[in-house]
Design an enzyme around this catalytic site. Structure first.
Site, PDB file in Angstrom:
ATOM      1  CE  LYS A 121      -1.846   1.928   3.628  1.00 43.74           C
ATOM      2  NZ  LYS A 121      -2.625   2.182   4.863  1.00 43.74           N
ATOM      3  CG  ASP A 140      -7.267   3.605   2.679  1.00 42.23           C
ATOM      4  OD1 ASP A 140      -8.215   3.246   1.931  1.00 42.23           O
ATOM      5  OD2 ASP A 140      -7.241   4.721   3.232  1.00 42.23           O
TER       6      ASP A 140
END
Length: 214
Positions: A121, A140
């Site tokens: 991420k 997320d």
């Protein structure tokens, strides 16, 4: 309605609403941005910006972190949560950058993943924000939740979600997609009290339509 058709309805609305995608984190150098992204784990961007306002007065590059005592670093970042682990990773990260990359932040997922505290991420955020490089989609908590609610995916696994989204979200919009969903998750699709009746995309959202129909 297919996922692609749903995306083609939802994305332009969010694009018009939020405009040009840009990072909410403040920074001057690529290394500072990486630190800010690491600090943002389990912490708000607003809090990170408060912390880095002071930290970045003395930290511009990896060498500054290598010279800094870890206890001093911990004091700077204490209010971001999990500060001991974050400080440890940032210190080791700075050392690895010297050993492996001559203190230059790399521009591929594979190279960035070598650095401690930098997960998939984080790499997608860094590549997208700093250099407009799209090698993946940031997933997320907001992106995971909204992608499921809207009807784009049916999974809680970030890797599966990313793979599914990449099938129908055009590559040129990978960075913007995540950015808009994060902002929309803070504005209308709030986890504890979603404002479905006020939501701009409720006509194309599976969850929103269920609530409206009731």
């Amino acid at each position: 309605m297919t996922k692609k058709e749903r995306f083609d309805k939802v994305f332009p609305i969010l694009e018009k609403k939020f405009g040009k995608a840009k990072a909410a984190l403040n920074y001057e150098t690529p290394f500072q941005f990486m630190i800010a992204v690491i600090l943002s784990a389990q912490c708000t961007d607003a809090r990170v910006n408060i912390v880095t306002k002071e930290l970045f007065k003395v930290v511009k590059n990896p060498e500054d972190i290598r010279k800094m005592d870890i206890k001093t670093l911990e004091e700077y970042i204490k209010s971001t949560g999990f500060f001991r682990n974050k400080a440890k990773n940032i210190k080791l990260n700075a050392q690895m950058m010297k050993e492996k990359y001559n203190d230059k932040l790399p521009r591929t997922i594979e190279e960035l993943l070598v650095l401690l505290g930098v997960g998939r991420k984080t790499t997608n955020v860094i590549l997208g924000d700093l250099w407009n490089i799209r090698q993946g989609i940031v997933v997320d908590t907001h992106v995971k939740r909204l992608s499921n609610l809207i009807g784009f995916v049916e999974s809680d696994n970030p890797e599966i979600i990313e793979r599914e989204l990449m099938k129908f979200v055009p590559k040129k919009y990978w960075f913007e997609y995540s950015h808009y969903l994060i902002l929309h998750g803070r504005d209308k699709c709030v986890a504890r009290r979603p404002k479905c009746l006020e939501c701009e995309i409720n006509k194309y959202c599976k969850h929103g339509q269920k609530l409206i129909n009731k």
